[in-house]
Design a protein around this motif. Sequence first.
Motif, PDB file in Angstrom:
ATOM      1  N   PRO A  18     -16.243  65.229  34.937  1.00  0.00           N
ATOM      2  CA  PRO A  18     -17.366  65.791  35.674  1.00  0.00           C
ATOM      3  C   PRO A  18     -18.673  65.576  34.953  1.00  0.00           C
ATOM      4  CG  PRO A  18     -16.139  67.530  34.586  1.00  0.00           C
ATOM      5  CD  PRO A  18     -15.363  66.253  34.398  1.00  0.00           C
ATOM      6  N   GLY A  19     -19.656  65.048  35.668  1.00  0.00           N
ATOM      7  CA  GLY A  19     -20.973  64.886  35.088  1.00  0.00           C
ATOM      8  C   GLY A  19     -21.807  66.136  35.332  1.00  0.00           C
ATOM      9  N   THR A  20     -23.039  66.085  34.935  1.00  0.00           N
ATOM     10  CA  THR A  20     -23.947  67.201  35.158  1.00  0.00           C
ATOM     11  C   THR A  20     -25.087  66.731  36.038  1.00  0.00           C
ATOM     12  OG1 THR A  20     -23.415  68.200  33.036  1.00  0.00           O
ATOM     13  CG2 THR A  20     -25.456  68.881  34.059  1.00  0.00           C
ATOM     14  N   ILE A  93     -25.978  79.555  31.007  1.00  0.00           N
ATOM     15  CA  ILE A  93     -24.547  79.677  30.738  1.00  0.00           C
ATOM     16  C   ILE A  93     -23.744  78.789  31.684  1.00  0.00           C
ATOM     17  CG2 ILE A  93     -22.600  81.289  30.771  1.00  0.00           C
ATOM     18  CD1 ILE A  93     -24.487  83.435  29.738  1.00  0.00           C
ATOM     19  N   THR A  94     -24.211  78.637  32.934  1.00  0.00           N
ATOM     20  CA  THR A  94     -23.552  77.698  33.856  1.00  0.00           C
ATOM     21  C   THR A  94     -23.601  76.281  33.300  1.00  0.00           C
ATOM     22  OG1 THR A  94     -24.116  79.063  35.769  1.00  0.00           O
ATOM     23  CG2 THR A  94     -23.572  76.754  36.195  1.00  0.00           C
ATOM     24  N   TRP A  95     -24.795  75.883  32.846  1.00  0.00           N
ATOM     25  CA  TRP A  95     -24.937  74.549  32.235  1.00  0.00           C
ATOM     26  C   TRP A  95     -24.094  74.443  30.975  1.00  0.00           C
ATOM     27  CZ3 TRP A  95     -26.828  73.751  27.304  1.00  0.00           C
ATOM     28  CH2 TRP A  95     -26.992  72.409  26.932  1.00  0.00           C
ATOM     29  N   PHE A  96     -24.102  75.467  30.134  1.00  0.00           N
ATOM     30  CA  PHE A  96     -23.375  75.458  28.873  1.00  0.00           C
ATOM     31  C   PHE A  96     -21.871  75.285  29.111  1.00  0.00           C
ATOM     32  CE2 PHE A  96     -21.985  77.488  24.818  1.00  0.00           C
ATOM     33  CZ  PHE A  96     -22.805  76.799  23.940  1.00  0.00           C
ATOM     34  N   HIS A  97     -21.356  75.990  30.102  1.00  0.00           N
ATOM     35  CA  HIS A  97     -19.925  75.886  30.421  1.00  0.00           C
ATOM     36  C   HIS A  97     -19.571  74.490  30.927  1.00  0.00           C
ATOM     37  CE1 HIS A  97     -16.401  76.532  33.198  1.00  0.00           C
ATOM     38  NE2 HIS A  97     -15.923  76.976  32.069  1.00  0.00           N
ATOM     39  N   ARG A  98     -20.440  73.926  31.758  1.00  0.00           N
ATOM     40  CA  ARG A  98     -20.160  72.578  32.273  1.00  0.00           C
ATOM     41  C   ARG A  98     -20.192  71.545  31.145  1.00  0.00           C
ATOM     42  NH1 ARG A  98     -22.942  70.733  37.781  1.00  0.00           N
ATOM     43  NH2 ARG A  98     -21.881  72.676  38.340  1.00  0.00           N
ATOM     44  N   MET A  99     -21.130  71.714  30.221  1.00  0.00           N
ATOM     45  CA  MET A  99     -21.185  70.810  29.077  1.00  0.00           C
ATOM     46  C   MET A  99     -19.937  70.937  28.204  1.00  0.00           C
ATOM     47  SD  MET A  99     -23.976  68.915  29.004  1.00  0.00           S
ATOM     48  CE  MET A  99     -23.354  68.638  30.660  1.00  0.00           C
ATOM     49  N   MET A 139     -20.008  70.632  20.648  1.00  0.00           N
ATOM     50  CA  MET A 139     -20.368  69.789  21.793  1.00  0.00           C
ATOM     51  C   MET A 139     -21.310  68.673  21.366  1.00  0.00           C
ATOM     52  SD  MET A 139     -20.775  72.317  25.098  1.00  0.00           S
ATOM     53  CE  MET A 139     -22.208  73.196  24.462  1.00  0.00           C
ATOM     54  N   TRP A 140     -22.296  69.013  20.554  1.00  0.00           N
ATOM     55  CA  TRP A 140     -23.253  68.009  20.072  1.00  0.00           C
ATOM     56  C   TRP A 140     -22.542  66.924  19.266  1.00  0.00           C
ATOM     57  CZ3 TRP A 140     -28.295  67.171  21.093  1.00  0.00           C
ATOM     58  CH2 TRP A 140     -29.021  66.348  20.236  1.00  0.00           C
ATOM     59  N   SER A 141     -21.632  67.355  18.410  1.00  0.00           N
ATOM     60  CA  SER A 141     -20.890  66.410  17.591  1.00  0.00           C
ATOM     61  C   SER A 141     -20.008  65.512  18.449  1.00  0.00           C
ATOM     62  CB  SER A 141     -20.035  67.172  16.570  1.00  0.00           C
ATOM     63  OG  SER A 141     -19.297  66.287  15.766  1.00  0.00           O
ATOM     64  N   ALA A 215     -30.902  70.789  25.724  1.00  0.00           N
ATOM     65  CA  ALA A 215     -30.167  70.609  26.978  1.00  0.00           C
ATOM     66  C   ALA A 215     -30.311  69.185  27.503  1.00  0.00           C
ATOM     67  CB  ALA A 215     -30.657  71.612  28.020  1.00  0.00           C
ATOM     68  N   PHE A 216     -31.531  68.654  27.443  1.00  0.00           N
ATOM     69  CA  PHE A 216     -31.756  67.291  27.933  1.00  0.00           C
ATOM     70  C   PHE A 216     -30.975  66.279  27.110  1.00  0.00           C
ATOM     71  CE2 PHE A 216     -34.080  63.274  27.637  1.00  0.00           C
ATOM     72  CZ  PHE A 216     -34.140  62.905  28.976  1.00  0.00           C
ATOM     73  N   ARG A 217     -31.049  66.394  25.774  1.00  0.00           N
ATOM     74  CA  ARG A 217     -30.370  65.430  24.915  1.00  0.00           C
ATOM     75  C   ARG A 217     -28.851  65.531  25.035  1.00  0.00           C
ATOM     76  NH1 ARG A 217     -32.251  61.143  24.148  1.00  0.00           N
ATOM     77  NH2 ARG A 217     -30.745  60.842  22.442  1.00  0.00           N
ATOM     78  N   LEU A 218     -28.334  66.762  25.048  1.00  0.00           N
ATOM     79  CA  LEU A 218     -26.881  66.925  25.133  1.00  0.00           C
ATOM     80  C   LEU A 218     -26.359  66.436  26.477  1.00  0.00           C
ATOM     81  CD1 LEU A 218     -24.297  67.925  23.777  1.00  0.00           C
ATOM     82  CD2 LEU A 218     -24.717  70.171  24.810  1.00  0.00           C
ATOM     83  N   THR A 219     -27.067  66.753  27.552  1.00  0.00           N
ATOM     84  CA  THR A 219     -26.661  66.260  28.873  1.00  0.00           C
ATOM     85  C   THR A 219     -26.665  64.747  28.896  1.00  0.00           C
ATOM     86  OG1 THR A 219     -27.563  68.235  29.947  1.00  0.00           O
ATOM     87  CG2 THR A 219     -27.208  66.306  31.327  1.00  0.00           C
ATOM     88  N   HIS A 220     -27.685  64.147  28.300  1.00  0.00           N
ATOM     89  CA  HIS A 220     -27.807  62.695  28.294  1.00  0.00           C
ATOM     90  C   HIS A 220     -26.642  62.040  27.552  1.00  0.00           C
ATOM     91  CE1 HIS A 220     -29.619  58.738  28.157  1.00  0.00           C
ATOM     92  NE2 HIS A 220     -29.603  58.749  26.837  1.00  0.00           N
ATOM     93  N   VAL A 221     -26.359  62.519  26.333  1.00  0.00           N
ATOM     94  CA  VAL A 221     -25.326  61.858  25.545  1.00  0.00           C
ATOM     95  C   VAL A 221     -23.938  62.103  26.132  1.00  0.00           C
ATOM     96  CG1 VAL A 221     -26.677  61.861  23.427  1.00  0.00           C
ATOM     97  CG2 VAL A 221     -25.156  63.782  23.896  1.00  0.00           C
ATOM     98  N   LEU A 222     -23.701  63.287  26.673  1.00  0.00           N
ATOM     99  CA  LEU A 222     -22.380  63.554  27.258  1.00  0.00           C
ATOM    100  C   LEU A 222     -22.177  62.766  28.549  1.00  0.00           C
ATOM    101  CD1 LEU A 222     -21.743  67.371  26.684  1.00  0.00           C
ATOM    102  CD2 LEU A 222     -20.734  65.429  25.499  1.00  0.00           C
ATOM    103  N   ASN A 223     -23.223  62.636  29.338  1.00  0.00           N
ATOM    104  CA  ASN A 223     -23.100  61.822  30.546  1.00  0.00           C
ATOM    105  C   ASN A 223     -22.879  60.348  30.209  1.00  0.00           C
ATOM    106  OD1 ASN A 223     -23.308  63.968  32.279  1.00  0.00           O
ATOM    107  ND2 ASN A 223     -25.446  63.620  32.815  1.00  0.00           N
TER     108      ASN A 223
END
Length: 231
Positions: A18-20, A93-99, A139-141, A215-223
């Motif tokens: 799942p993406g964000t 928290i919704t974003w955090f859980h999805r990440m 998550m970041w790691s 949030a922007f950086r973590l979303t970017h790298v995870l996606n």
Amino acid sequence: MSSSGALRPRPPIPRRTPGTSRGLLAGLCVVLAAVAAGDLFSLYIGARLRADVETDGGFAFVSEDRLDQADHLFLVYDQIHVFGLAACAAVFITWFHRMRRNAGSLAPDRFGRGPGWAIGAWFVPVAGLWMPYRIAVDMWSAGTRATPAAGPAGVSFWPVNLWWGSFTGSVLLGWYANTGYRRAEDLDPLLDAVNLGMAAAALNIVAAASAAYFAFRLTHVLNLATAGGSR
């Protein structure tokens, strides 16, 4: 079916994670900006009250009307701030859980607890000042190590540390400031509480800005990582 009548095996279906959505990230940035705007209003109230302080013979005093106005403005700020923080907490928290779910699909062995802790950790007394940070670090790691193309984001953990340090600092300072303001019976302790409140508001503005960047950086790298893993 081939000429020999044998069925040809189908290629394996790519694993999808799942993406964000950009909408969730944009909504998060909006509520963070709203909270920061409220803190700017708090700084204005505090600065205005400080400017109204007059001295005479070494004694500081503020007129009763000015003090009542400041009390009223602080009350309005508190009422609005509660709703702003509630909305921000819900979206964050919704974003955090999805990440956390996305990161768990990349590195399931890195996390000692399930994805549900990305929600529950925020509500654990005392430990709530530490557990979400550990989840964020994991998550970041997971995201940066799985995405070499992420660039400078993988060099250090400063975005996580800046966000969490300023956030927890603002929470603690804000609690002390509110307690001191309610208990103040003289002008000096009241002004001390206002100063602490202004420091907490300034820290919370830093926390909101750093949270948006994190949030922007973590979303970017995870996606990026999940998109690469689904190919």
